[in-house]
Design an enzyme around this catalytic site. Structure first.
Site, PDB file in Angstrom:
ATOM      1  N   LYS A 135      -5.989 -12.627 -19.042  1.00 31.44           N
ATOM      2  CA  LYS A 135      -5.665 -12.872 -20.442  1.00 31.44           C
ATOM      3  C   LYS A 135      -6.876 -13.419 -21.200  1.00 31.44           C
ATOM      4  O   LYS A 135      -7.206 -12.956 -22.301  1.00 31.44           O
ATOM      5  CB  LYS A 135      -4.491 -13.841 -20.547  1.00 31.44           C
ATOM      6  CG  LYS A 135      -3.974 -14.066 -21.967  1.00 31.44           C
ATOM      7  CD  LYS A 135      -2.732 -14.947 -21.968  1.00 31.44           C
ATOM      8  CE  LYS A 135      -1.586 -14.296 -21.253  1.00 31.44           C
ATOM      9  NZ  LYS A 135      -0.346 -15.104 -21.261  1.00 31.44           N
TER      10      LYS A 135
ATOM     11  N   ARG B 207      -3.939  -5.959 -22.655  1.00 31.42           N
ATOM     12  CA  ARG B 207      -4.283  -5.693 -21.250  1.00 31.42           C
ATOM     13  C   ARG B 207      -4.030  -4.213 -21.006  1.00 31.42           C
ATOM     14  O   ARG B 207      -3.292  -3.572 -21.753  1.00 31.42           O
ATOM     15  CB  ARG B 207      -3.438  -6.543 -20.304  1.00 31.42           C
ATOM     16  CG  ARG B 207      -1.939  -6.315 -20.440  1.00 31.42           C
ATOM     17  CD  ARG B 207      -1.147  -7.334 -19.667  1.00 31.42           C
ATOM     18  NE  ARG B 207       0.275  -7.262 -20.007  1.00 31.42           N
ATOM     19  CZ  ARG B 207       1.125  -8.269 -19.877  1.00 31.42           C
ATOM     20  NH1 ARG B 207       0.694  -9.435 -19.433  1.00 31.42           N
ATOM     21  NH2 ARG B 207       2.386  -8.130 -20.197  1.00 31.42           N
TER      22      ARG B 207
ATOM     23  N   MET C 106       4.398 -17.655 -14.366  1.00 24.98           N
ATOM     24  CA  MET C 106       3.854 -18.995 -14.582  1.00 24.98           C
ATOM     25  C   MET C 106       4.255 -19.496 -15.974  1.00 24.98           C
ATOM     26  O   MET C 106       5.044 -18.865 -16.661  1.00 24.98           O
ATOM     27  CB  MET C 106       2.341 -18.988 -14.363  1.00 24.98           C
ATOM     28  CG  MET C 106       1.971 -18.756 -12.892  1.00 24.98           C
ATOM     29  SD  MET C 106       0.197 -18.773 -12.586  1.00 24.98           S
ATOM     30  CE  MET C 106      -0.313 -17.258 -13.403  1.00 24.98           C
TER      31      MET C 106
ATOM     32  N   ARG D 137      -1.124 -21.324 -22.341  1.00 23.24           N
ATOM     33  CA  ARG D 137      -0.573 -20.219 -21.557  1.00 23.24           C
ATOM     34  C   ARG D 137      -1.393 -19.993 -20.297  1.00 23.24           C
ATOM     35  O   ARG D 137      -2.608 -20.189 -20.277  1.00 23.24           O
ATOM     36  CB  ARG D 137      -0.576 -18.916 -22.372  1.00 23.24           C
ATOM     37  CG  ARG D 137       0.168 -18.975 -23.698  1.00 23.24           C
ATOM     38  CD  ARG D 137      -0.023 -17.660 -24.442  1.00 23.24           C
ATOM     39  NE  ARG D 137       0.465 -17.714 -25.810  1.00 23.24           N
ATOM     40  CZ  ARG D 137       1.678 -17.302 -26.200  1.00 23.24           C
ATOM     41  NH1 ARG D 137       2.520 -16.836 -25.310  1.00 23.24           N
ATOM     42  NH2 ARG D 137       2.042 -17.378 -27.472  1.00 23.24           N
TER      43      ARG D 137
ATOM     44  N   GLY E  66       5.562 -13.491 -16.521  1.00 26.88           N
ATOM     45  CA  GLY E  66       6.705 -14.390 -16.426  1.00 26.88           C
ATOM     46  C   GLY E  66       6.720 -15.291 -15.218  1.00 26.88           C
ATOM     47  O   GLY E  66       7.647 -16.092 -15.046  1.00 26.88           O
TER      48      GLY E  66
ATOM     49  N   HIS F  86      12.382   0.272  14.696  1.00 22.45           N
ATOM     50  CA  HIS F  86      12.561   1.677  15.067  1.00 22.45           C
ATOM     51  C   HIS F  86      13.172   2.473  13.919  1.00 22.45           C
ATOM     52  O   HIS F  86      12.692   3.555  13.551  1.00 22.45           O
ATOM     53  CB  HIS F  86      13.442   1.782  16.318  1.00 22.45           C
ATOM     54  CG  HIS F  86      13.779   3.180  16.704  1.00 22.45           C
ATOM     55  ND1 HIS F  86      14.906   3.839  16.243  1.00 22.45           N
ATOM     56  CD2 HIS F  86      13.131   4.062  17.473  1.00 22.45           C
ATOM     57  CE1 HIS F  86      14.925   5.067  16.733  1.00 22.45           C
ATOM     58  NE2 HIS F  86      13.862   5.232  17.495  1.00 22.45           N
TER      59      HIS F  86
ATOM     60  N   ASP G  95       0.026   0.052  18.610  1.00 24.91           N
ATOM     61  CA  ASP G  95      -0.138  -0.728  19.839  1.00 24.91           C
ATOM     62  C   ASP G  95      -1.410  -1.569  19.810  1.00 24.91           C
ATOM     63  O   ASP G  95      -1.446  -2.661  20.384  1.00 24.91           O
ATOM     64  CB  ASP G  95      -0.160   0.199  21.056  1.00 24.91           C
ATOM     65  CG  ASP G  95       1.242   0.523  21.549  1.00 24.91           C
ATOM     66  OD1 ASP G  95       2.206  -0.006  20.959  1.00 24.91           O
ATOM     67  OD2 ASP G  95       1.380   1.300  22.510  1.00 24.91           O
TER      68      ASP G  95
ATOM     69  N   TYR H  85     -10.492  11.528  10.300  1.00 24.67           N
ATOM     70  CA  TYR H  85      -9.186  11.884   9.765  1.00 24.67           C
ATOM     71  C   TYR H  85      -8.200  10.753   9.964  1.00 24.67           C
ATOM     72  O   TYR H  85      -8.413   9.846  10.777  1.00 24.67           O
ATOM     73  CB  TYR H  85      -8.652  13.164  10.424  1.00 24.67           C
ATOM     74  CG  TYR H  85      -8.280  13.024  11.875  1.00 24.67           C
ATOM     75  CD1 TYR H  85      -7.015  12.572  12.265  1.00 24.67           C
ATOM     76  CD2 TYR H  85      -9.189  13.350  12.880  1.00 24.67           C
ATOM     77  CE1 TYR H  85      -6.670  12.441  13.602  1.00 24.67           C
ATOM     78  CE2 TYR H  85      -8.850  13.222  14.219  1.00 24.67           C
ATOM     79  CZ  TYR H  85      -7.593  12.766  14.578  1.00 24.67           C
ATOM     80  OH  TYR H  85      -7.252  12.630  15.892  1.00 24.67           O
TER      81      TYR H  85
ATOM     82  N   SER I 263      -8.640   8.852  19.201  1.00 23.33           N
ATOM     83  CA  SER I 263      -7.620   8.668  18.178  1.00 23.33           C
ATOM     84  C   SER I 263      -7.080   7.258  18.331  1.00 23.33           C
ATOM     85  O   SER I 263      -6.574   6.895  19.403  1.00 23.33           O
ATOM     86  CB  SER I 263      -6.487   9.690  18.342  1.00 23.33           C
ATOM     87  OG  SER I 263      -5.511   9.495  17.343  1.00 23.33           O
TER      88      SER I 263
ATOM     89  N   CYS J 251      -3.878   7.578  14.387  1.00 25.56           N
ATOM     90  CA  CYS J 251      -2.561   8.214  14.385  1.00 25.56           C
ATOM     91  C   CYS J 251      -1.424   7.204  14.364  1.00 25.56           C
ATOM     92  O   CYS J 251      -0.282   7.549  14.618  1.00 25.56           O
ATOM     93  CB  CYS J 251      -2.406   9.136  15.598  1.00 25.56           C
ATOM     94  SG  CYS J 251      -2.549   8.303  17.190  1.00 25.56           S
TER      95      CYS J 251
END
Length: 896
Positions: free
Chosen positions: A23, A335, A103, A92, A101, A451, A789, A872, A784, A852
């Site tokens: 602002k 803005r 703060m 402000r 809205g 899952h 995991d 990729y 890959s 992947c």
């Protein structure tokens, strides 16, 4: 050098958002280009951070505020709180990122029991008392923390006594009476009178804004929007101008284009004789901006000119707040405006056509999240609905269907033409058939990476997880609300679930379909007259993204249907085909025979029974992908997942043995279940370990892959078969599997390696593998990264457990900005990825590397993988367009 904490609006610009907040920076920019902005100054985010860390404002701040307040007073010819003609100011918030809205704001600072009469002499009695009333109300609530109901109830009471409905119907005497009430309420609540010293008011308001950075709603909003918690907020102190001073005064909000559709025109709302909060809060019905021409033609003409100047200057849609005081226009804020996803794509194209931005810059004006939003069906916002509960928004979309409680029921009902919602406490791999058959999935447990959530996102199916207020009784086929006596929902009852908000509704809520998905599916030609403007805009941006991106985009697909869909969605290959899904359903019996085999002959027979089934699966996938590469992961999960649950089996055997009905088959199965049971199967006999220990398993899969590949090649298709070995820890494991696979390949007449149609690589999903990537690369044709995991093993998390037990707590405490399973942990997991890529390419400079895991379709993560030098990303078919777009954005925003 002494740190400076206060800047006049005339001293900054729009590029100083880190210091001045959004602002403050934009107010400074409007001053810089000559727009009429009420004088003021900004207290920096540095000052806020000092306050938050020490509990008090910087020592030099008071003197700096005095100096800059003096500049304001000189510019306006009035002094703060002057009894005769007071200067009033607003206080402000203004953080770097817009937090609308979240703060605090306090208006009319400078009024007191004396200056209110001076203001009345200058501007009118009713206006003065209304302004004082607003100050007392805001100050009491915002600065002193008094419940707003204390003030609202008193206003309602006096309106009722006067038999009026609107605040504007109260006269000066009524408002003066309210001021007395409010001051009494403040003293009763705090033990101290309302401060009459204007400077004391100002200091307290500034500190209240600082404190509001740590308020519950602000923290929650930052967490939702992934805004860092350590930025702090700036504070803007600005001369008050009043839209409620007279009938030729007013206030409003406007946009330089329609934020819903992107259309150019006059958009906004205003009210005459009102303050800005009246428009925002809906206290009175606002009027369309175009009607301002009839109320204040000169101000309206100047506003339109300023709107054009701002859009030309910012080169984007602008959101503007303005006030007219006695016919004079003042610009209070601007803005770059928030917009709908549809508007974002359409505006980006419009700005290209207008010569404002380049095609490449247009990619920075849209996001993958916006594209994702466009791809999911949605509920009609104007329709009536009955909310039941809210869970975790796990997979976006709007789904309506009848409740079913089992996978079998979902399939059965869907086969006869019913739309169903599969409702489970939680899902497991055996539910896949029912999940595919269902329009949506609802669970009472689990989070965004459970899952149900992962599979649903992969399929593009709407899903709400973790709706823990629901008590799901599958045995009696009912759903009730915990602790409530309401009539339960039963199988066959209609519900609606919103995967974008997590909301669950009773009954059928009307759904609006996605034209963008029809476009990606090839059902809509973007060049046709029938295509919507949104589809045309998306098509244009996607073509730009595909042209500039370096990262290729593949799909995770386990079925021919998913493979074909991924191609339609723009995938350039399969990055992960999971073979374990091919062992479920009717084939489970064959897997059980393999597990229970006690001789080499029995094991060989079981494997030979599986091989033609695997071969047929692979043929169909290769056929669907045509000349594109296909990466097939050898079986990864432990074998016990294909056997009955040990707890259920133990109970069954106890009963059977007690009543003498236990068969030899039962005993053999139970022995296998006990033998294969592991305390922590994630770190047990799975992946490459399983393939090395279970003789012939990986060999059967390699033979099936190569046989299928050769069959498809005879039809003229020339793709690439990439065999991927899971869960490698050390190069010796990969060497053993690779040597065995090479032997089979030679038997089949196939050459293996880069430049050939068959490659053998590995999934990098363990920290040790990443740390020794240089050595592993000597045996691998490609890497890959399995980041799901890798995240679990790097953090030491069991994903299925931690989300339910403490993730929400970690998010609340700020340990996580976002779950590391949603967005790549750049500092930990990400560093392992970068290290592995750099050390591997030191050995093999052209080693192909991709990802992947679920992160392959996450917008933020795609940018990281681009910067890390991967070739990729691979993600679920439904997320392929998002990954394509973000790969293009990454190329533009992070050029090499």
């Amino acid at each position: 050098m002494t740190t400076r904490y206060v800047y006049d609006f005339s001293e900054g610009d729009k590029d100083q958002k880190d210091l001045l907040g959004g602002k403050g920076a934009n107010l400074a920019e409007m001053v810089k280009i000559g727009l009429p902005v009420p004088p003021g100054f900004t207290i920096t985010t540095d000052a806020c951070r000092v306050y938050l860390q020490s509990g008090k404002a910087p020592e030099s701040l008071a003197a700096e505020v005095t100096e800059h307040l003096g500049h304001m007073e000189k510019a306006m010819g009035r002094t703060l709180g002057d009894p005769a003609n007071p200067l009033l100011v607003s206080v402000r918030s203004g953080a770097k990122f817009s937090m609308p809205g979240m703060m605090e704001t306090v208006l009319n600072i400078g009024l007191n029991d004396e200056s209110v009469y001076g203001l009345a002499d200058v501007a009118g009695e009713r206006f003065a008392w209304d302004s004082y009333r607003r100050l007392l109300q805001m100050f009491g609530k915002t600065v002193l923390g008094i419940d707003s109901e204390v003030f609202e109830a008193r206003i309602e009471q006096i309106k009722n006594s006067r038999h009026v409905e609107q605040d504007t119907d109260l006269n000066a005497a009524d408002l003066a009476m309210l001021c007395v009430y409010f001051k009494t309420a403040i003293e009763n609540a705090t033990g101290h009178p309302f401060p009459q010293d204007p400077r004391e008011q100002l200091n307290a308001a500034v500190e209240a804004v600082f404190r509001s950075w740590g308020g519950d709603r602000a923290v929650l909003y930052r967490r939702q929007e992934r805004i860092p918690h350590d930025l702090g907020t700036a504070v803007n102190v600005q001369t008050m101008v009043f839209g409620n001073m007279s009938d030729d005064s007013g206030t409003g909000v406007c946009f330089t284009r329609d934020p819903s559709t992107g259309e150019k025109g006059v958009y906004g709302d205003f009210l005459m004789n009102a303050q800005g909060e009246d428009v925002v809060a809906g206290i009175r019905n606002a009027r369309p901006l175009a009607e301002l021409h009839g109320e204040s033609p000169d101000a309206y003409a100047l506003l339109l000119d300023n709107m054009k100047r701002l859009e030309d200057h910012y080169r984007d849609l602008c959101d503007i707040e303005f006030t007219i005081e006695r016919g004079k226009l003042w610009m209070l804020q601007t803005r770059v405006g928030k917009r709908t996803a549809e508007a974002a794509f359409r505006i980006a194209g419009q700005l290209i056509d207008e010569g404002v931005i380049s095609e490449e810059e247009a990619l920075t004006r849209v996001t993958g999240a916006q594209l994702s939003n466009l791809m999911f069906p949605r509920f009609d916002a104007s329709a009536k609905s009955a909310l039941i509960t809210t869970g975790v928004a796990a997979s976006p979309g709007a789904a309506v269907g009848k409740i079913v409680f089992s996978s079998a029921a979902a399939k059965e009902w869907a086969d006869r033409g019913e739309d169903v919602i599969l409702v489970r406490t939680e899902t497991n791999p055996d539910d896949l058939v029912g999940m595919i058959a269902s329009k949506g999935i609802l669970t009472s447990r689990g989070g965004k990476t459970s899952h149900a959530a992962v599979v649903a996102r992969g399929m593009g199916t709407t899903c709400v997880c973790g709706a823990d207020e629901l008590v799901i009784d599958s045995a009696h086929k009912s759903i009730s609300l915990r602790g409530q006596a309401a009539e339960p929902l039963r199988e066959g009852d209609m519900i609606s679930i919103d995967g974008a908000t997590g909301q669950v509704f009773r009954g059928a809520v009307p759904v609006v379909a996605s034209a963008v998905v029809d476009y990606f599916e090839g059902n809509v030609d973007a060049a046709s007259a029938e295509a919507s403007d949104t589809v045309k805009a998306v098509d244009r941006i996607m073509k730009i993204a595909d042209r500039v991106r370096r990262l290729r985009v593949r799909a995770n697909a386990d079925t021919p249907e998913d493979a074909a869909r991924s191609v339609r969605f723009g995938a350039e290959g399969i990055g992960l085909c999971r073979t374990e899904h091919m062992f479920l359903g009717d084939r489970r019996e064959l897997v059980e025979r393999l597990i229970l085999a006690e001789t080499d002959e029995a094991r060989t027979a079981a494997l030979e029974g599986l091989r033609p089934l695997q071969r047929k699966d692979f043929e169909e996938i290769f056929q669907a992908m045509g000349n594109l590469p296909v990466t097939i992961r050898l079986i990864d999960p432990p074998l016990h997942e294909f056997l009955p649950n040990i707890v259920e089996m133990t109970a069954k055997m106890a009963v059977a043995e007690a009543d003498g009905t236990a068969t030899q088959a039962d005993k053999t199965m139970y022995a296998a279940v006990q033998r294969l049971h592991e305390s922590n199967p994630m770190f047990g006999l799975r992946g490459v370990r399983l393939g090395l220990v279970t003789e012939g398993l990986f060999e059967m899969q390699v033979r099936a892959i190569l046989e299928a590949f050769q069959v498809v090649r005879k039809s003229g298709i020339v793709g690439t078969a990439e065999i991927m070995v899971p869960l490698i820890d050390t190069y010796q494991e990969l060497d053993l599997v690779r040597n065995s696979a090479l032997k089979i390949a030679r038997e089949k007449g196939e050459q293996v390696g880069p430049g050939h149609n068959v490659m053998i690589g590995t999934m990098m999903e363990l920290p040790r593998a990443c740390l020794t990537a240089g050595k592993i690369a000597e045996s691998a044709d490609f890497f890959s990264f399995g980041t799901n995991d890798l995240t679990q093993t790097t953090w030491g998390f069991s994903r299925d457990d931690v989300e339910a037990s403490f993730f929400s707590n970690y998010l609340e405490k700020g340990i996580f900005q976002v779950s590391p399973f949603e967005t790549i942990d750049e500092d930990g997991v990400g560093q392992l990825v970068k290290l592995a890529v750099s050390t591997a390419r030191a050995v093999k400079p052209n080693l192909k590397a991709g990802v992947c895991g679920e992160h392959g379709g996450d917008p933020e993560s795609v940018h990281f993988f681009h910067n890390a030098g991967l070739d990729y990303v691979s993600c679920s078919p439904f997320r392929v367009p998002v990954a394509r777009l973000e790969a293009g954005r990454a190329a533009v925003m992070n050029p090499a």
